[in-house]
Design an enzyme around this catalytic site. Structure first.
Site, PDB file in Angstrom:
ATOM      1  N   HIS A 136      -1.361 -11.731  -3.161  1.00 29.68           N
ATOM      2  CA  HIS A 136      -0.363 -11.296  -4.345  1.00 29.68           C
ATOM      3  C   HIS A 136       0.889 -11.646  -4.041  1.00 29.68           C
ATOM      4  CE1 HIS A 136      -3.207  -9.028  -6.511  1.00 29.68           C
ATOM      5  NE2 HIS A 136      -3.266  -7.904  -5.840  1.00 29.68           N
ATOM      6  N   LYS A 568       2.899   2.301 -12.038  1.00 26.14           N
ATOM      7  CA  LYS A 568       3.842   1.418 -13.136  1.00 26.14           C
ATOM      8  C   LYS A 568       3.710   2.271 -14.494  1.00 26.14           C
ATOM      9  CE  LYS A 568       4.039  -2.480 -16.072  1.00 26.14           C
ATOM     10  NZ  LYS A 568       3.041  -3.479 -16.736  1.00 26.14           N
TER      11      LYS A 568
END
Length: 910
Positions: A136, A568
């Protein structure tokens, strides 16, 4: 370049001295490379920042671009040097603690004396800790810089007498010069193969030392308390997503997957050859003095017949040294394996290895013979270390997970089912329950769903092609190369069955013949899926065909928990609480079906993405959820932080193994009474609901997307070329929904607001207090590991948050009509700090961690100037864009340097 440490006192005078030493050497580099004017400016900015932030910001606002870039690089380089020095000293402190108190594994083994002996043996038998390296885009530092920092770390770790100091300082200065002359910005976005090389860099280093140390110590400490580590147990293995994670990354094609597997095996085999060469040097045992088992001698004779490459001269020289000659045969088989993979030729049994199992079998023949012929000390010492190290890495170095979005499987299957025309519904229109029953029925079927090649369009063929690539990989590399197929955005059992049907179509499983070459893993990554975790697992395991698949995989079901997306969309409080509860529910369902649950924690580097100390996080898991096995992602800058310095690499691996062993062996029942747990659960529901409401009010504010883009440098993320994966999901436009969790955290972190790591916590705690449950909060903090760990991580993030600097971003960059969003953030921050301090009893954040508190204060003197420069440069860039002025490459470059600098200063990107 002097250190801000000069103005403070810390508990480590040696750390201060080393940082000052490197700071002085950096100052000399600046003078040598750029002239004394730059060093003078650096010192002026640092002093002014401490005395008058606004004056410093004003000075930096008018700085020429070339000078601004050099300033940022100077402060960033200081952070790189300070970070690596802190890592070295952390390792040194841990070694001192080991000398005084014994190693962590020794202390853990002492605690295991209280465990049920039978349960302890079962736990040790199943013990497997697997860090999974991912690509990532969160490692801002280039490998070229990291290599030089590692050399600096090695120099700092070496004890130096005064007579040698000049030479060591020269070596340090040389490396600092080289860091200064190395471009820290990537020119192009890395390909997956480049990302694989980054991970392999660390895996090679771990192979050479730290892993062997940990496994040797673990074996010895368990024996000390009367527990034998079985020969076939692999307490530590490694995983990777690099080259296998296709979700949202169009760059990961089946061809890329293959190339990465070849690259891993090149390194894995070379690492194995080094260990075998070392063994050959040791194994001079003469048959005159020791003897050997018939099994070893027979296998040696067979090897020599099949391996004519081994010269007659060598056979003659080692005729009386069967152990060394067998090691030579092993070496030749490894060389043949390397050549086979390079040329793409077929496996030749007895001449090369198909997977690690055959290699380990040969080595165990030597080990067994040594044990039976007075060589037990070496067999159970160095030989055992070598075997366990090779078992940990295999020839593949790391086992690759393959991941794909659930929708991709349904898209391919829709074409295959609709072609048959046997259902009254189009596949895409089927309700989830109906689709699940159809897929379960198909899984039971003996006939294939489609001819070969399957009649699919390009996208569908690409999805099915991945399963064919997995089948080919298992045939060419062996069974350890890929074990898990992960389904992202899994919302129901039908998503799991869909992947299983495609795996069957590709020849990866046959329930009627009784084999399954891979396991299917649901990834639960939103709050809704976490809440439904038990239902999803129940629907999977209650289906006889799928339960048969799990049985064929050793009665183990892996489930991955996603921290990033759940945080999130739901906020950190609800994310952490729902993940904790999901683990309990999954445990209960798995136990009911007689299945061993393996949890895979998809943590990020930051607290907002599930980060935090691994040891504490593992010990805070619900009882019974760890049965000796755990998988945890290691992402981005976390990898270099944990594994760049060898002594720290060892300690971090030891921490994770020790915590998993302790939690699995001892945490087999609730630590609290049912009444206390029910009371705390009810309290956490109140906290979570109120925190979730506060967080959703923020993210649903229609002005938030524009505010987020205005107040952060998130648009610069793509230009940094951090990773091969795009920062937005395909077709998502500019909405926050389409923004991945990593850039979401990245933007907030760069602007020092760090909203994902704490927002909503204050509202949640306040709601519980207003409900008259202050005493329950205190009780939870004192007695509940989960809550204490959660609050500790939030407190650390609050301490990193700096709304004074954030206000400078907002005042300079955000239009007036959007500033109400910052007012909301300020109010929640003030509330959260107040509520956290009420529970911890501190006057200031981190009062119970004074060294960490002081470290943050020291760093601000260097970090704030970078933030001021970032704001000034963002303003210039946006003003130029508004005036349709052509982009200035130097401005863009200076801005990207500030992004790297803040990442280095905070030791986090996303």
């Amino acid at each position: 370049m002097s250190s801000a440490d000069d103005q403070t006192t810390t508990t480590s005078s040696e750390l201060r001295a080393d940082i000052r030493r490197l700071g002085d050497l950096l100052g000399e580099t600046l003078v040598r490379q750029e002239g004394p004017e730059l060093l003078d400016l650096v010192e002026k900015v640092r002093r002014l920042t401490r005395e008058d932030g606004e004056a410093a910001a004003e000075l930096l606002r008018g700085t020429e671009l070339e000078t601004a870039a050099k300033l940022v690089r100077a402060f960033s380089t200081y952070f790189h040097l300070a970070n690596v020095t802190e890592q070295v000293h952390r390792g040194r402190e841990l070694r001192t603690k080991r000398a005084a108190e014994g190693g962590l594994l020794a202390r853990t083994a002492d605690r295991l004396k209280d465990a049920d002996p039978e349960h302890l043996r079962a736990t040790v038998k199943n013990l497997n800790v697997r860090p999974v390296f991912t690509a990532h885009p969160t490692e801002a530092a280039r490998r070229s810089v990291l290599n030089k920092l590692r050399r600096i770390a090695a120099l700092l770790e070496t004890p130096v007498i005064e007579a040698d100091r000049r030479r060591y300082d020269t070596r340090l200065a040389e490396n600092i010069d080289l860091v200064w002359q190395t471009d820290e910005l990537r020119v192009v976005r890395p390909e997956p193969a480049d990302e694989a090389r980054n991970a392999i860099y660390y895996l090679d280093e771990l192979h050479a030392g730290a892993v062997g140390d940990v496994l040797e110590d673990l074996t010895a400490e368990l024996e000390r308390v009367g527990v034998q580590l079985p020969d076939d147990t692999r307490p530590l293995t490694f995983g990777t997503w690099i080259g296998g994670d296709r979700d949202g990354n169009p760059n990961v094609t089946p061809e890329v997957t293959w190339d990465v597997l070849i690259l891993q095996h090149e390194h894995g085999i070379n690492d194995a050859l080094e260990l075998i060469d070392e063994l050959r040097g040791f194994l001079s045992n003469s048959i005159r003095y020791t003897g050997a088992t018939e099994e070893l001698l027979t296998s040696l004779g067979t090897d020599l017949e099949r391996l004519p490459e081994i010269s007659p001269r060598y056979k003659r020289l080692n005729a009386e040294e069967p152990y060394r000659l067998k090691a030579t045969c092993i070496r030749q088989k490894l060389e043949n394996t390397k050549q086979r993979l390079a040329k793409g030729t077929a496996h030749q049994p007895g001449r090369d290895y198909l997977g690690t199992g055959e290699l380990l079998h040969d080595l165990k023949l030597i080990q067994t013979s040594l044990r039976e012929h007075r060589g037990g000390l070496f067999a159970d010492g160095r030989m055992d270390r070598t075997i366990r190290t090779l078992a940990a890495f295999g020839l593949q170095l790391a086992t690759m997970d393959v991941r794909e979005h659930a929708d991709a499987h349904h898209y391919a299957l829709g074409q295959l089912f609709d072609r048959l025309g046997e259902e009254s519904w189009r596949y895409a229109d089927m309700p989830r329950d109906y689709r699940g029953k159809l897929l379960a029925k198909e899984l039971r079927s003996r006939r294939p769903l489609a001819p070969s090649p399957a009649p699919l369009d390009a996208a569908g063929a690409k999805t099915l092609g991945v399963f064919h690539t997995v089948k080919r990989a298992l045939a060419v590399f062996g069974p350890e190369v890929i074990e898990s197929y992960i389904i992202s955005m899994c919302q129901g059992a039908d998503d799991v069955f869909a992947a299983a049907v495609l795996a069957r179509e590709a020849g990866l499983l046959d329930l009627h013949a009784g084999w399954a070459k891979i396991g299917i893993v649901p990834l639960l990554e939103t709050t809704d899926e976490l809440k439904a975790a038990d239902t999803i697992l129940e629907d999977m395991l209650s289906d006889p065909s799928y339960r048969r698949l799990v049985a064929l995989r050793g009665d183990v079901q892996e489930v991955m928990l996603g921290y990033s997306d759940s945080s999130k969309f739901g906020g950190i409080t609800t994310s952490q609480w729902e993940i904790h509860r999901a683990q309990r529910r999954l445990r209960d369902v798995a136990h009911r079906y007689g299945v061993r649950l393996r949890l895979f924690h998809g943590r990020g580097g930051t607290v907002g993405r599930g980060g935090g100390p691994s040891h504490d996080a593992i010990l805070a898991q619900p009882w019974g959820t760890l049965e000796g096995e755990i998988k945890v992602t290691e992402q981005g800058e976390v990898i270099s932080d944990k594994y760049l310095v060898p002594s720290l690499a060892r300690e971090n691996l030891e921490l994770t193994v020790a915590a998993t062993l302790q939690a699995s062996a001892l945490h087999t029942a609730p630590r609290q009474s049912d009444e206390a747990l029910a009371r705390w659960d009810a309290a956490m529901d109140v906290v979570s609901d109120a925190a979730h409401s506060a967080y959703r009010r923020l993210v649903e504010d229609p002005d938030l997307p524009t505010y987020f883009l205005a107040s952060t440098p998130v648009d610069q993320l793509a230009d940094l070329h951090l990773g091969s994966r795009p920062s937005r999901r395909p077709g998502s436009g500019v909405s926050l929904d389409g923004l991945r969790a990593i850039p979401w955290v990245f933007g907030w972190t760069q602007s020092r607001q760090i909203v994902p790591g704490w927002f909503g916590v204050g509202s949640g705690l306040k709601a519980l207090r207003e409900a008259g449950l202050d005493t329950v909060l205190d009780e939870m903090h004192e007695q509940w590991h989960f809550f204490r760990n959660f609050l500790s991580n939030v407190e650390m993030t609050l301490a990193k948050t700096d709304l004074r600097i954030a206000r400078h971003y907002v005042d300079t960059l955000v239009p007036d009509h959007l500033k109400h969003v910052f007012a909301t953030i300020e109010a929640e921050h003030e509330l959260t700090v107040r509520e956290v301090l009420r529970i911890t009893g501190g006057e200031k954040l981190l009062d119970t961690h004074p060294v960490l508190q002081q470290t943050f204060a020291i760093r601000d003197a260097y970090l704030d100037p970078i933030s001021y420069l970032q704001v000034a440069l963002l303003k210039r860039q946006r003003d130029a864009a508004a005036a349709d002025t052509p982009p200035d490459p130097l401005l863009a470059r200076a801005l990207l340097l500030t992004v790297n600098g803040v990442a280095a200063g905070l030791r986090n990107t996303g």
